[in-house]
Design an enzyme around this catalytic site. Structure first.
Site, PDB file in Angstrom:
ATOM      1  CB  SER A 260     -29.754  24.670  22.617  1.00 32.30           C
ATOM      2  OG  SER A 260     -30.862  25.113  23.384  1.00 32.30           O
TER       3      SER A 260
ATOM      4  CD  GLU B  25     -32.242  27.042  17.457  1.00 25.41           C
ATOM      5  OE1 GLU B  25     -33.351  26.504  17.613  1.00 25.41           O
ATOM      6  OE2 GLU B  25     -31.432  27.191  18.387  1.00 25.41           O
TER       7      GLU B  25
ATOM      8  CG  HIS C 212     -34.081  23.309  19.901  1.00 27.19           C
ATOM      9  ND1 HIS C 212     -33.552  24.538  19.580  1.00 27.19           N
ATOM     10  CD2 HIS C 212     -33.674  23.027  21.164  1.00 27.19           C
ATOM     11  CE1 HIS C 212     -32.854  24.997  20.619  1.00 27.19           C
ATOM     12  NE2 HIS C 212     -32.898  24.099  21.580  1.00 27.19           N
TER      13      HIS C 212
END
Length: 343
Positions: A139, A243, A313
């Protein structure tokens, strides 16, 4: 799952640090592979992005103990400045201290969130190069992965943050890359992901093909934010993995457009997309559906590309070493590590 973008909206303005010194764009120095993890190793646990709640911090500690590792907390891990885990200086100090501390074998980010990009101009990259260690997270940690590899050549690891759910699949992939490495190693699919009926869990190949290159990538929002800075490695010839979470399709379209124009993605060897969780268009929206939005952006690149690989995630995720040579089979949606990532 926590929406990374929500912290970017809510984070309070922080005092800026003076830059550490000039940086030079280009391909990173000679690669450095960190020492593999072994049972009994001490992990430095830090929060370079957002503040972590007590429950999540305890889960991070429990996860590391489950792996047979010891834990050493960052001095400022309980610091809080709005939604960020302390001031820039506090978070920077913890990062530097863990790399410099000889009793610490590896560094694990307890969570992502927001704030890592603020640190990039102030990191002591010479210190990191002189004290290479495993660094794990995803992230917002994407910013640290790209910058550290670019500026030092150190291989870092896009994998679960400390507070992630350590499912059997996630743990097995973590061990396979960091603790029991073999090469070549084909990352297996997650049966749980393939069986999921949740939005965003589907598989699609945009263009078939088999290519080799070094792995780069991470969170799409962070990669787009870093485009045009000296902290993003050269994309040419790379296998890029991306992502995101909680971004409506029109924002994904904007970020992919930014990368195509400024990185640029078309020069990559291949493009592997993970699971874009909670990114479907909302009822009443004029946006195109997620699947159509991604296809319209990716197909024109005319490089091997596919969606639905086991990262993002999500609960069941693999671990990617940044900078390691890999093979990508877009038709089968598999990535094979062609060399071990740790020494």
């Amino acid at each position: 799952m926590m929406n990374r973008r929500s912290f970017a909206r809510k984070a309070l303005a922080l005092p800026l640090l003076p830059a550490a010194g000039p940086v030079i764009a280009g391909f990173p120095p000679t690669r450095i592979k960190p020492k593999r993890l072994s049972p009994g190793d001490t992990i430095g646990l830090i929060t370079p992005g957002s503040y972590i709640a007590d429950e999540s911090l305890q889960r991070a500690v429990d996860n590391l103990l489950k792996l047979g590792l010891k834990v050493k907390m960052g001095r400022h891990i309980r610091a809080k400045h709005g939604f960020v885990a302390g001031t820039d200086q506090q978070r920077l100090d913890d990062l530097h201290t863990m790399f410099e501390d000889k009793s610490v074998d590896a560094i694990w980010c307890a969570r992502g969130g927001y704030g890592c990009t603020r640190l990039l101009p102030h990191i002591d990259y010479s210190l990191i190069r002189a004290n290479p260690k495993v660094l794990v997270g995803y992230s917002d940690i994407t910013a640290l992965h790209q910058a550290i590899f670019q500026m030092t050549g150190l291989v870092t690891f896009h994998g679960p943050v400390g507070a992630s759910e350590l499912t059997p699949y996630t743990e097995a992939q973590l061990r396979a890359v960091l603790m029991q490495p073999e090469a070549p190693y084909t990352i297996p699919p997650s049966l749980e992901n393939e069986a999921s009926q949740e939005e965003g869990f589907y598989a699609e190949t945009y263009q078939k093909g088999k290519v080799e290159g070094h792995l780069l990538g991470g969170n799409l929002s962070l990669l787009a934010a870093m485009a045009g800075t000296p902290y993003l490695p050269d994309v040419e010839g790379a296998i890029v993995f991306v992502e995101d979470i909680g971004e409506p399709p029109y924002r994904l379209d904007r970020m992919l457009t930014q990368l195509r124009q400024s990185w640029p993605l078309g020069k990559a060897a291949g493009l592997a997309l993970g699971i874009f969780a909670d990114c479907e268009m909302k009822p009443g929206s004029d946006s195109l559906p997620l699947q159509q939005t991604l296809a319209e952006q990716i197909r024109p690149l005319q490089i091997p590309s596919a969606y639905g690989l086991p990262f993002g995630h999500i609960s069941h995720q693999c671990t990617f070493p940044i900078g390691i040579r890999a093979a990508f089979d877009a038709g089968r949606r598999t990535i094979t590590l062609l060399e071990t990532a740790v020494s």
